[in-house]
Design an enzyme around this catalytic site. Structure first.
Site, PDB file in Angstrom:
ATOM      1  CE  LYS A 106      -3.017   3.137   1.323  1.00  0.00           C
ATOM      2  NZ  LYS A 106      -2.125   4.266   0.933  1.00  0.00           N
ATOM      3  N   GLY A 128       6.404   5.168   8.271  1.00  0.00           N
ATOM      4  CA  GLY A 128       5.522   6.331   8.275  1.00  0.00           C
ATOM      5  C   GLY A 128       5.500   6.979   9.646  1.00  0.00           C
ATOM      6  CB  SER A 129       3.248   9.503  10.999  1.00  0.00           C
ATOM      7  OG  SER A 129       2.001   8.872  10.804  1.00  0.00           O
ATOM      8  N   GLY A 163       1.486   4.334  12.948  1.00  0.00           N
ATOM      9  CA  GLY A 163       2.141   3.155  13.529  1.00  0.00           C
ATOM     10  C   GLY A 163       1.356   2.612  14.723  1.00  0.00           C
ATOM     11  CD  GLU A 187      12.436   0.559  10.097  1.00  0.00           C
ATOM     12  OE1 GLU A 187      13.136   1.517  10.464  1.00  0.00           O
ATOM     13  OE2 GLU A 187      12.718  -0.624  10.322  1.00  0.00           O
ATOM     14  CB  CYS A 245      12.722   8.947   8.314  1.00  0.00           C
ATOM     15  SG  CYS A 245      13.956   7.883   7.561  1.00  0.00           S
ATOM     16  CD  GLU A 290       9.149  12.950  11.655  1.00  0.00           C
ATOM     17  OE1 GLU A 290       8.022  12.436  11.745  1.00  0.00           O
ATOM     18  OE2 GLU A 290      10.113  12.378  11.137  1.00  0.00           O
TER      19      GLU A 290
END
Ligand code: NAD
Length: 494
Positions: A188, A241-242, A246, A264, A299, A398
């Protein structure tokens, strides 16, 4: 790579894109589509299919069928290796076309995209092609009357959900080791950057990957991503992703089949500059690239700059100079050093953090505003906020944009305390000419990567993974293969 070939590729129309399921391009249920806007100029680029839960189910069923058939999962390693090598070569043959397509989709500057996207993806397929028949099971050192065999088996169906900043690179970090170990995959991509991964699926099929082994579902994360996360027939979920998404994936696992989940996530990576750094100018140049390339949508970006007080003023001024000197603009130009922010939503997020930094007392040294509005695209000036205290939002959250927070420190102990004073633990750097201090800092910083006198270098031979809220598990290196295998013990009475 020359400008005229890039321009010619960029002039081509991008056809509307279907899902890739069971080796075929198919429309989403009811023909649902999502418009894709290029961040270069804000213009409509194409449409992608907006998958429903039923479409995701079809993709998982195709992946399971392929897996159960053994056509890939039980193929000889030498066969799998051949196909993965062919994929690597095909990506290389198409590198410029893939890079341009990706840049039109997400705005990364082409000079970086060519290396980081097709370049890196081809390298990743090649790395795991080479690795796959070097790793076997084990014979355990049991007593003489029994034999303990440890088999390494594919897990089955892998669901992979990836972000928009480097879709091909990060997609390959998941797909290549999963395929190498014999799994089937449902991928995805982010709705902001799906195009290169759809093309990659076709390339894989053209190179002999059997149908159903790799499927791609595009569309809204909250629909198709959720459906993949909740699917009872997905065995492992791998995600980049964020942190917010997650967390949801962990919930999906708990609410469904307890599938393994590897995350991650983001970072707020400290870049620590000591007064004894070998070359402050070089440190400023590399640090600027480490936060401003790809407009900070990296990242591992060094978004917190901690500088020893005796060189703080000098270094912050140099950094601001580097930021001002960067050429920002059309990412399809070869001389552009930082391109567009991938979407208007992300640009709004960057603006929000800049406003917050002003409100909370950060001192703006340069940047701080949207630029190049006449292009219709999404561009933001490289931004340096000085005298950011560790409690300020800019030091804690972030941004995922071209904004760096500068904070002075007094002692090595202070630097370590500040560096680790975060919920994250993805990357970091230390600039010092003192060898012992460099090693002390490597040990003291709680992060998956510590650079010394550089920022951002890495290749497939080393793992990338976060500590604490930056995630679990690793991409890249042989360690990544562990995510895609089950260990099975055979206990045999002799
Ligand atoms: P994101 O979390 O918004 O989206 C990532 C993916 O999740 C997309 O494919 C999206 O469609 C999907 N998604 C969204 N909502 C979902 C839901 N409810 N259920 C399931 N899937 C859903 O991240 P992003 O904005 O695309 O990327 C930026 C983030 O990725 C940053 O935090 C960045 O630090 C992180 N990142 C981490 C690494 C790493 O290696 N650690 C690398 C690159 C990016």
């Amino acid at each position: 790579m020359d400008q005229s070939s890039i321009d010619a590729l960029a002039a081509q129309k991008v056809a509307p894109q279907g899902l890739f399921i069971g080796g075929q391009r198919v429309a989403a249920t009811g023909g649902a589509v999502m418009a894709v806007t290029s961040p270069i100029d804000g213009q409509h680029l194409t449409d992608i299919a907006d998958a429903s839960a039923a479409d995701v189910d079809a993709a998982v069923r195709a992946a399971r069928r392929a897996y159960a058939s053994g056509v890939w999962s039980r193929a000889a390693p030498a066969e799998r290796k051949k196909v993965l090598f062919r994929i690597a070569e095909a990506i290389e043959r198409e590198a410029l076309s893939l890079a341009v397509l990706g840049v039109r989709d997400n705005g990364t500057e082409i000079s970086m995209a060519v290396k980081a996207e097709p370049g890196s993806a081809a390298g990743t397929f090649r790395y795991y092609a080479e690795a796959l028949d070097k790793i076997g099971g084990e014979i355990a050192p049991t007593a003489g009357n029994v034999l303990g065999l440890v088999h390494r088996e594919p897990v089955g169906v892998v669901g992979a959900i990836v972000p928009w900043n480097f879709p091909l690179m990060i997609g390959a970090w998941k797909i290549a080791p999963a395929l190498a170990m014999g799994n089937s995959v449902v991928l995805k991509p982010s709705e902001v950057a799906s195009l290169t991964l759809l093309r990659l699926a076709e390339i894989c099929a053209e190179c002999g990957l059997p149908e159903g082994v790799l499927n791609v579902v595009t569309g809204a994360g909250a629909v198709s991503g959720e459906a993949l996360g909740l699917h009872p027939d997905v065995d492992v979920l791998v995600f980049t992703g964020s942190g917010g998404v997650g967390r949801r994936l962990l919930e999906y696992s708990a609410r469904s089949n307890l599938k393994r989940v590897y995350l991650e996530l983001g970072g707020k990576s400290p870049n620590v500059v000591f007064a004894d750094a070998p070359d402050l100018r070089q440190a400023a140049r590399v640090s600027a690239a480490g936060i401003f390339r790809n407009s900070g949508q990296v990242c591992v970006a060094g978004s917190r700059l901690l500088v020893e007080r005796s060189v703080h003023e000098e270094f912050a001024a140099m950094l601001a100079e580097e930021a001002r000197a960067m050429k920002i603009g059309n990412p399809l130009r070869l001389d552009t050093q930082a391109g567009a922010i991938a979407s208007e939503a992300q640009l709004a997020r960057v603006q929000h953090y800049v406003e917050k930094a002003h409100e909370e007392g950060g001192a703006l040294r340069t940047g701080g505003a949207r630029i190049l509005t006449e292009t219709g695209g999404s561009y933001f000036a490289p931004t340096v906020f000085d005298n950011v205290t560790p409690d300020m939002t800019l030091a804690r959250e972030e941004v995922f944009g071209p904004v760096v927070a500068v904070t002075p420190f007094d002692t090595e102990e202070d630097a370590v305390r500040m560096a680790n004073g975060t919920d994250f633990g993805l990357a970091s750097a230390v600039w010092t000419g003192n060898l012992s201090r460099a090693h002390r800092m490597v040990r003291a910083i709680d992060a998956g990567v510590v650079h010394v006198n550089t920022y951002g270098g890495a290749d497939n031979t080393v793992p990338l993974g976060g500590h604490r809220q930056s995630g679990n598990g690793h991409d890249k290196s042989l360690h990544a293969l562990d995510k895609y295998v089950n260990l099975k013990t055979a206990w045999i009475q002799l």
